[in-house]
Design a protein around this motif. Sequence first.
Motif, PDB file in Angstrom:
ATOM      1  N   THR A  53      -6.389  -5.295  25.326  1.00  0.00           N
ATOM      2  CA  THR A  53      -7.223  -5.934  24.319  1.00  0.00           C
ATOM      3  C   THR A  53      -6.505  -5.749  22.998  1.00  0.00           C
ATOM      4  O   THR A  53      -6.187  -4.621  22.607  1.00  0.00           O
ATOM      5  CB  THR A  53      -8.619  -5.289  24.258  1.00  0.00           C
ATOM      6  OG1 THR A  53      -9.271  -5.481  25.516  1.00  0.00           O
ATOM      7  CG2 THR A  53      -9.458  -5.899  23.150  1.00  0.00           C
ATOM      8  N   THR A  54      -6.224  -6.844  22.321  1.00  0.00           N
ATOM      9  CA  THR A  54      -5.526  -6.798  21.043  1.00  0.00           C
ATOM     10  C   THR A  54      -6.546  -6.632  19.930  1.00  0.00           C
ATOM     11  O   THR A  54      -7.493  -7.398  19.824  1.00  0.00           O
ATOM     12  CB  THR A  54      -4.738  -8.104  20.807  1.00  0.00           C
ATOM     13  OG1 THR A  54      -3.880  -8.335  21.915  1.00  0.00           O
ATOM     14  CG2 THR A  54      -3.929  -8.029  19.531  1.00  0.00           C
ATOM     15  N   LEU A  55      -6.347  -5.612  19.105  1.00  0.00           N
ATOM     16  CA  LEU A  55      -7.184  -5.402  17.935  1.00  0.00           C
ATOM     17  C   LEU A  55      -6.495  -6.087  16.764  1.00  0.00           C
ATOM     18  O   LEU A  55      -5.351  -5.787  16.446  1.00  0.00           O
ATOM     19  CB  LEU A  55      -7.366  -3.908  17.651  1.00  0.00           C
ATOM     20  CG  LEU A  55      -7.947  -3.092  18.801  1.00  0.00           C
ATOM     21  CD1 LEU A  55      -8.033  -1.627  18.409  1.00  0.00           C
ATOM     22  CD2 LEU A  55      -9.305  -3.622  19.205  1.00  0.00           C
ATOM     23  N   PHE A  56      -7.181  -7.012  16.157  1.00  0.00           N
ATOM     24  CA  PHE A  56      -6.615  -7.840  15.090  1.00  0.00           C
ATOM     25  C   PHE A  56      -7.526  -7.724  13.884  1.00  0.00           C
ATOM     26  O   PHE A  56      -8.719  -7.994  13.973  1.00  0.00           O
ATOM     27  CB  PHE A  56      -6.530  -9.290  15.584  1.00  0.00           C
ATOM     28  CG  PHE A  56      -5.751 -10.197  14.691  1.00  0.00           C
ATOM     29  CD1 PHE A  56      -4.374 -10.232  14.759  1.00  0.00           C
ATOM     30  CD2 PHE A  56      -6.399 -11.010  13.788  1.00  0.00           C
ATOM     31  CE1 PHE A  56      -3.644 -11.081  13.941  1.00  0.00           C
ATOM     32  CE2 PHE A  56      -5.684 -11.855  12.956  1.00  0.00           C
ATOM     33  CZ  PHE A  56      -4.299 -11.887  13.041  1.00  0.00           C
ATOM     34  N   SER A  57      -6.972  -7.306  12.751  1.00  0.00           N
ATOM     35  CA  SER A  57      -7.825  -7.036  11.590  1.00  0.00           C
ATOM     36  C   SER A  57      -7.738  -8.118  10.527  1.00  0.00           C
ATOM     37  O   SER A  57      -6.801  -8.913  10.501  1.00  0.00           O
ATOM     38  CB  SER A  57      -7.437  -5.695  10.970  1.00  0.00           C
ATOM     39  OG  SER A  57      -6.207  -5.811  10.290  1.00  0.00           O
ATOM     40  N   THR A  58      -8.706  -8.073   9.631  1.00  0.00           N
ATOM     41  CA  THR A  58      -8.687  -8.985   8.493  1.00  0.00           C
ATOM     42  C   THR A  58      -7.478  -8.700   7.617  1.00  0.00           C
ATOM     43  O   THR A  58      -6.915  -9.614   7.016  1.00  0.00           O
ATOM     44  CB  THR A  58      -9.976  -8.856   7.653  1.00  0.00           C
ATOM     45  OG1 THR A  58     -10.161  -7.486   7.285  1.00  0.00           O
ATOM     46  CG2 THR A  58     -11.186  -9.348   8.421  1.00  0.00           C
ATOM     47  N   VAL A  59      -7.053  -7.460   7.558  1.00  0.00           N
ATOM     48  CA  VAL A  59      -5.860  -7.101   6.782  1.00  0.00           C
ATOM     49  C   VAL A  59      -4.639  -7.793   7.373  1.00  0.00           C
ATOM     50  O   VAL A  59      -3.848  -8.414   6.649  1.00  0.00           O
ATOM     51  CB  VAL A  59      -5.667  -5.565   6.755  1.00  0.00           C
ATOM     52  CG1 VAL A  59      -4.343  -5.197   6.095  1.00  0.00           C
ATOM     53  CG2 VAL A  59      -6.832  -4.888   6.060  1.00  0.00           C
ATOM     54  N   ALA A  80     -12.353  -5.209   7.756  1.00  0.00           N
ATOM     55  CA  ALA A  80     -11.986  -4.076   6.905  1.00  0.00           C
ATOM     56  C   ALA A  80     -13.256  -3.510   6.281  1.00  0.00           C
ATOM     57  O   ALA A  80     -14.092  -4.255   5.785  1.00  0.00           O
ATOM     58  CB  ALA A  80     -11.013  -4.510   5.829  1.00  0.00           C
ATOM     59  N   THR A  81     -13.396  -2.206   6.328  1.00  0.00           N
ATOM     60  CA  THR A  81     -14.546  -1.548   5.715  1.00  0.00           C
ATOM     61  C   THR A  81     -14.101  -0.908   4.400  1.00  0.00           C
ATOM     62  O   THR A  81     -12.904  -0.670   4.186  1.00  0.00           O
ATOM     63  CB  THR A  81     -15.121  -0.460   6.630  1.00  0.00           C
ATOM     64  OG1 THR A  81     -14.113   0.557   6.809  1.00  0.00           O
ATOM     65  CG2 THR A  81     -15.537  -1.023   7.986  1.00  0.00           C
ATOM     66  N   ASP A  82     -15.048  -0.599   3.546  1.00  0.00           N
ATOM     67  CA  ASP A  82     -14.727   0.088   2.294  1.00  0.00           C
ATOM     68  C   ASP A  82     -14.041   1.422   2.572  1.00  0.00           C
ATOM     69  O   ASP A  82     -13.101   1.807   1.877  1.00  0.00           O
ATOM     70  CB  ASP A  82     -15.984   0.314   1.466  1.00  0.00           C
ATOM     71  CG  ASP A  82     -16.567  -0.980   0.908  1.00  0.00           C
ATOM     72  OD1 ASP A  82     -15.807  -1.971   0.797  1.00  0.00           O
ATOM     73  OD2 ASP A  82     -17.767  -1.000   0.581  1.00  0.00           O
ATOM     74  N   GLU A  83     -14.509   2.110   3.590  1.00  0.00           N
ATOM     75  CA  GLU A  83     -13.926   3.403   3.959  1.00  0.00           C
ATOM     76  C   GLU A  83     -12.457   3.247   4.357  1.00  0.00           C
ATOM     77  O   GLU A  83     -11.603   4.036   3.948  1.00  0.00           O
ATOM     78  CB  GLU A  83     -14.719   4.026   5.109  1.00  0.00           C
ATOM     79  CG  GLU A  83     -14.212   5.364   5.547  1.00  0.00           C
ATOM     80  CD  GLU A  83     -14.993   5.939   6.729  1.00  0.00           C
ATOM     81  OE1 GLU A  83     -14.815   7.153   6.960  1.00  0.00           O
ATOM     82  OE2 GLU A  83     -15.746   5.220   7.375  1.00  0.00           O
ATOM     83  N   ALA A  84     -12.140   2.208   5.128  1.00  0.00           N
ATOM     84  CA  ALA A  84     -10.762   1.973   5.553  1.00  0.00           C
ATOM     85  C   ALA A  84      -9.875   1.615   4.359  1.00  0.00           C
ATOM     86  O   ALA A  84      -8.734   2.086   4.261  1.00  0.00           O
ATOM     87  CB  ALA A  84     -10.707   0.858   6.593  1.00  0.00           C
ATOM     88  N   VAL A  85     -10.390   0.819   3.454  1.00  0.00           N
ATOM     89  CA  VAL A  85      -9.624   0.431   2.259  1.00  0.00           C
ATOM     90  C   VAL A  85      -9.368   1.671   1.396  1.00  0.00           C
ATOM     91  O   VAL A  85      -8.252   1.877   0.908  1.00  0.00           O
ATOM     92  CB  VAL A  85     -10.373  -0.658   1.467  1.00  0.00           C
ATOM     93  CG1 VAL A  85      -9.701  -0.915   0.123  1.00  0.00           C
ATOM     94  CG2 VAL A  85     -10.440  -1.945   2.279  1.00  0.00           C
ATOM     95  N   ASP A  86     -10.373   2.512   1.229  1.00  0.00           N
ATOM     96  CA  ASP A  86     -10.206   3.737   0.445  1.00  0.00           C
ATOM     97  C   ASP A  86      -9.160   4.652   1.086  1.00  0.00           C
ATOM     98  O   ASP A  86      -8.306   5.215   0.383  1.00  0.00           O
ATOM     99  CB  ASP A  86     -11.544   4.499   0.320  1.00  0.00           C
ATOM    100  CG  ASP A  86     -12.546   3.788  -0.562  1.00  0.00           C
ATOM    101  OD1 ASP A  86     -12.143   2.880  -1.333  1.00  0.00           O
ATOM    102  OD2 ASP A  86     -13.742   4.144  -0.488  1.00  0.00           O
ATOM    103  N   LEU A  87      -9.203   4.773   2.387  1.00  0.00           N
ATOM    104  CA  LEU A  87      -8.246   5.613   3.102  1.00  0.00           C
ATOM    105  C   LEU A  87      -6.826   5.066   2.943  1.00  0.00           C
ATOM    106  O   LEU A  87      -5.884   5.815   2.673  1.00  0.00           O
ATOM    107  CB  LEU A  87      -8.618   5.698   4.579  1.00  0.00           C
ATOM    108  CG  LEU A  87      -7.744   6.570   5.461  1.00  0.00           C
ATOM    109  CD1 LEU A  87      -7.756   8.019   4.970  1.00  0.00           C
ATOM    110  CD2 LEU A  87      -8.196   6.495   6.898  1.00  0.00           C
ATOM    111  N   ALA A  88      -6.656   3.773   3.056  1.00  0.00           N
ATOM    112  CA  ALA A  88      -5.343   3.155   2.901  1.00  0.00           C
ATOM    113  C   ALA A  88      -4.817   3.309   1.480  1.00  0.00           C
ATOM    114  O   ALA A  88      -3.614   3.496   1.270  1.00  0.00           O
ATOM    115  CB  ALA A  88      -5.424   1.674   3.268  1.00  0.00           C
TER     116      ALA A  88
END
Length: 82
Positions: free
Chosen positions: A37-43, A72-80
């Motif tokens: 299963t390929t995970l494909f993100s908005t990023v 993408a979640t706010d938490e993921a953006v903050d972590l990045a």
Amino acid sequence: MKQRLYIDTSVFGGHFDEEFAEYTIPLFERLKNGEFTTLFSTVTQDELENAPKNVRELVQHLKIQNTEFLEATDEAVDLATE
């Protein structure tokens, strides 16, 4: 249960890069065959908008039934950002 793989933007480009083709071409064959299963993100989607045509076409060949789209979640953006 199938393994889930997040494919980073650079992996799509690596399919057409002589240095990485030996690894990425077989990976995309396995993805095409539904082995993962390929995970494909908005990023990734945003990053690929300006990619060369052959890279965008490779993305379009991912089978929707074998793809999980991640927002993408706010938490993921903050972590990045950190």
